[in-house]
Scaffold this motif. Structure first.
Motif, short mmCIF file in Angstrom:
data_model
loop_
_atom_site.label_atom_id
_atom_site.label_comp_id
_atom_site.label_asym_id
_atom_site.label_seq_id
_atom_site.Cartn_x
_atom_site.Cartn_y
_atom_site.Cartn_z
N TYR A 243 0.84 -1.21 0.00
CA TYR A 243 0.00 0.00 0.00
C TYR A 243 0.87 1.25 0.00
O TYR A 243 0.57 2.22 -0.72
N LEU A 244 1.94 1.23 0.77
CA LEU A 244 2.87 2.37 0.78
C LEU A 244 3.42 2.63 -0.61
O LEU A 244 3.44 3.78 -1.08
N ALA A 245 3.84 1.57 -1.29
CA ALA A 245 4.46 1.72 -2.61
C ALA A 245 3.46 2.07 -3.70
O ALA A 245 3.74 2.92 -4.56
N ASN A 246 2.30 1.43 -3.67
CA ASN A 246 1.38 1.52 -4.80
C ASN A 246 0.24 2.51 -4.63
O ASN A 246 -0.39 2.90 -5.63
N ILE B 175 0.23 5.17 -1.60
CA ILE B 175 0.66 6.41 -0.95
C ILE B 175 1.68 7.17 -1.79
O ILE B 175 1.54 8.38 -2.00
N LEU B 176 2.73 6.49 -2.24
CA LEU B 176 3.80 7.21 -2.97
C LEU B 176 3.29 7.87 -4.25
O LEU B 176 3.59 9.05 -4.48
N PRO B 177 2.53 7.18 -5.10
CA PRO B 177 2.02 7.87 -6.30
C PRO B 177 1.14 9.06 -5.96
O PRO B 177 1.19 10.09 -6.65
N LYS B 178 0.33 8.93 -4.90
CA LYS B 178 -0.55 10.03 -4.53
C LYS B 178 0.26 11.23 -4.03
O LYS B 178 -0.03 12.38 -4.36
N LEU B 179 1.30 10.96 -3.23
CA LEU B 179 2.14 12.04 -2.73
C LEU B 179 2.83 12.77 -3.88
O LEU B 179 2.98 13.99 -3.84
N ALA B 180 3.24 12.03 -4.88
CA ALA B 180 3.99 12.62 -6.00
C ALA B 180 3.14 13.63 -6.77
O ALA B 180 3.69 14.56 -7.39
N THR B 181 1.82 13.50 -6.71
CA THR B 181 0.94 14.41 -7.46
C THR B 181 0.20 15.39 -6.55
O THR B 181 -0.64 16.14 -7.02
N GLU C 217 11.32 -3.21 10.77
CA GLU C 217 10.28 -2.39 10.14
C GLU C 217 10.86 -1.18 9.41
O GLU C 217 10.57 -0.99 8.22
N PRO C 218 11.65 -0.31 10.05
CA PRO C 218 12.16 0.84 9.30
C PRO C 218 13.07 0.46 8.13
O PRO C 218 13.06 1.14 7.10
N TYR C 219 13.83 -0.63 8.27
CA TYR C 219 14.65 -1.06 7.13
C TYR C 219 13.77 -1.57 5.99
O TYR C 219 14.08 -1.35 4.82
N THR C 220 12.65 -2.21 6.30
CA THR C 220 11.72 -2.63 5.26
C THR C 220 11.10 -1.41 4.57
O THR C 220 10.96 -1.39 3.34
N ILE C 221 10.74 -0.40 5.36
CA ILE C 221 10.23 0.84 4.77
C ILE C 221 11.27 1.45 3.83
O ILE C 221 10.95 1.86 2.71
N ALA C 222 12.51 1.50 4.30
CA ALA C 222 13.59 2.10 3.49
C ALA C 222 13.81 1.32 2.20
O ALA C 222 13.99 1.92 1.12
N MET C 223 13.78 0.00 2.28
CA MET C 223 13.93 -0.81 1.06
C MET C 223 12.79 -0.55 0.09
O MET C 223 13.00 -0.44 -1.13
N THR C 224 11.58 -0.43 0.62
CA THR C 224 10.41 -0.16 -0.23
C THR C 224 10.56 1.19 -0.93
O THR C 224 10.28 1.31 -2.13
N LEU C 225 11.02 2.20 -0.21
CA LEU C 225 11.19 3.53 -0.80
C LEU C 225 12.28 3.52 -1.86
O LEU C 225 12.12 4.11 -2.94
N ARG C 226 13.41 2.87 -1.58
CA ARG C 226 14.50 2.82 -2.54
C ARG C 226 14.10 2.05 -3.80
O ARG C 226 14.50 2.41 -4.91
N GLU C 227 13.34 0.99 -3.61
CA GLU C 227 12.91 0.18 -4.76
C GLU C 227 11.97 0.97 -5.67
O GLU C 227 11.91 0.72 -6.88
N HIS C 228 11.27 1.93 -5.09
CA HIS C 228 10.32 2.74 -5.87
C HIS C 228 10.78 4.20 -5.93
O HIS C 228 9.96 5.12 -5.92
N GLN C 229 12.08 4.40 -6.00
CA GLN C 229 12.60 5.75 -5.91
C GLN C 229 12.32 6.60 -7.14
O GLN C 229 12.46 7.82 -7.09
N SER C 230 11.87 5.97 -8.23
CA SER C 230 11.54 6.77 -9.41
C SER C 230 10.40 7.74 -9.11
O SER C 230 10.33 8.83 -9.69
#
Length: 275
Positions: A90-93, A95-101, A122-135
Motif C-alpha cells: 500500500y505504501l508503494a502503490n 501512498i507514494l504515487p498520490k504524494l507525488a501528485t 520495520e524501518p529497514y523494510t520501509i527504506a527498502m520499499t522507498l529505494r525500490e520505488h525511488q523513481s
C-alpha cells in the motif's frame, strides 16, 4: 543452579504501577510469571536476594538507570522484515504515487515515523520499499524516524547487523541490492538504506522532541500493551503530528474502533487522518 525468585503481591503491584506510570504498559495478574522470570535475570545480574530489595532500588533516586533496565526487560520485541506485507504494498502503490501528485510533490519532502521500531526490521523494510520505488521520489528529501522505548533494541537496530536466517522474508532482489553478507551467519544493511533512517530511544507517553508533520506513521503491535485511555491520547497525538490526510498503519490485532474518530479506515489496518 540458578536461584529462583518469587514475587509477592506487594512487590508485583509496585512493579505494575511503575511500569504503567513510566511506559503506559498494562501488566495483568496473568503476566506475573513473565515478570518474575524476566526480572529474575535483573536480580541475578545485580546480586540481589529478593524482589523487595529490587523494588527499593527502583524507588530510590539512584534507581533511574535500573528503571530503564526494567522497561527493557519487560517489553516484548517480536518483529520481522516485511511483516504484514500488504502495508508495504500500500505504501508503494497507493501512498507514494498520490504524494507525488499532491502538494507534497511540490515540496518534494517525505517524512515517515516508525514508532515502536524494535530491532529495526520495520524501518529497514520501509527504506527498502522507498529505494525500490525511488523513481516516484526522484530528488526528494526523504527521512525515516525510527524510535522505541527499549534502548537496547534501538542500539541493535542502529547497528543494522542481523543473523542471516532472519532475512528469509526479504525478497531475493532486495537482499542482493540492500544487504551485504558479513560472514556465513551475519548480514548488514547497506548504507543506501541506512542513510534514510535516524534511530532514537523515545517514550511515547512523554514529550516528543520532533515537530513533524509526518506523511506516514507506522505504529504496529504497540498499543495492545496500553489501556483504552492511553490509546485515545496516543492516537490523538498521532493525528496532531500527521499531515491532514496522512496515513497511519497499525498492527493486525489492533483497531481504532471506539478509540478515536480522527481517522478513516482505508485498507486492512490502514487509516487516513480526517480530523
Amino acid at each position: 543452579m540458578q536461584q529462583e525468585y518469587a514475587i509477592d503481591d506487594r512487590d508485583f503491584r509496585k512493579i505494575v504501577e511503575l511500569v504503567m506510570n513510566t511506559a503506559g504498559i498494562v501488566l495483568s495478574d496473568r503476566k506475573r510469571p513473565f515478570v518474575q522470570s524476566r526480572l529474575g535475570r535483573r536480580l541475578r545480574a545485580l546480586g540481589m536476594t529478593d524482589f523487595r530489595q529490587y523494588c527499593r532500588l527502583l524507588e530510590a533516586p539512584a534507581g533511574e538507570a535500573e528503571r530503564s533496565n526494567l522497561i527493557n526487560a519487560i517489553t516484548t520485541n517480536h518483529t520481522s522484515f516485511f511483516r504484514e506485507p500488504h502495508h508495504f504494498s500500500y505504501l508503494a502503490n497507493a501512498i507514494l504515487p498520490k504524494l507525488a501528485t499532491s502538494e507534497a510533490g511540490q515540496s518534494r519532502r517525505l517524512r515517515i515515523w516508525s514508532a515502536g521500531c524494535s530491532t529495526g526490521e520495520e524501518p529497514y523494510t520501509i527504506a527498502m520499499t522507498l529505494r525500490e520505488h525511488q523513481s516516484a521520489l526522484r530528488d526528494w528529501d526523504v527521512k525515516i524516524l525510527a524510535t522505541d522505548l527499549d534502548t537496547n533494541v534501538v542500539a541493535h537496530a542502529a547497528e543494522g547487523i542481523y543473523d542471516s536466517d532472519r532475512l528469509g522474508s526479504v525478497p531475493p532482489s532486495y537482499r542482493e541490492r540492500f544487504v551485504t553478507e558479513l560472514d556465513e551467519d551475519r548480514s548488514r544493511m547497506n548504507d543506501e538504506i541506512r542513510s534514510l533512517i535516524s534511530f532514537a530511544p523515545l517514550n511515547l507517553l512523554q514529550k516528543w522532541p520532533m515537530q513533524g508533520p509526518f506523511d506516514v506513521i507506522f505504529c504496529r503491535n504497540v498499543v495492545i500493551y496500553f489501556d483504552k485511555p492511553t490509546q485515545r491520547k496516543l492516537f490523538d497525538r498521532y493525528a496532531d503530528i500527521l499531515k491532514p490526510t496522512g496515513s497511519l498503519f497499525i498492527g493486525h490485532s489492533e483497531s481504532l474502533l471506539n478509540v478515536t474518530d480522527r481517522f478513516d479506515l482505508v485498507g486492512r489496518t490502514i487509516y487516513r487522518r480526517v480530523k
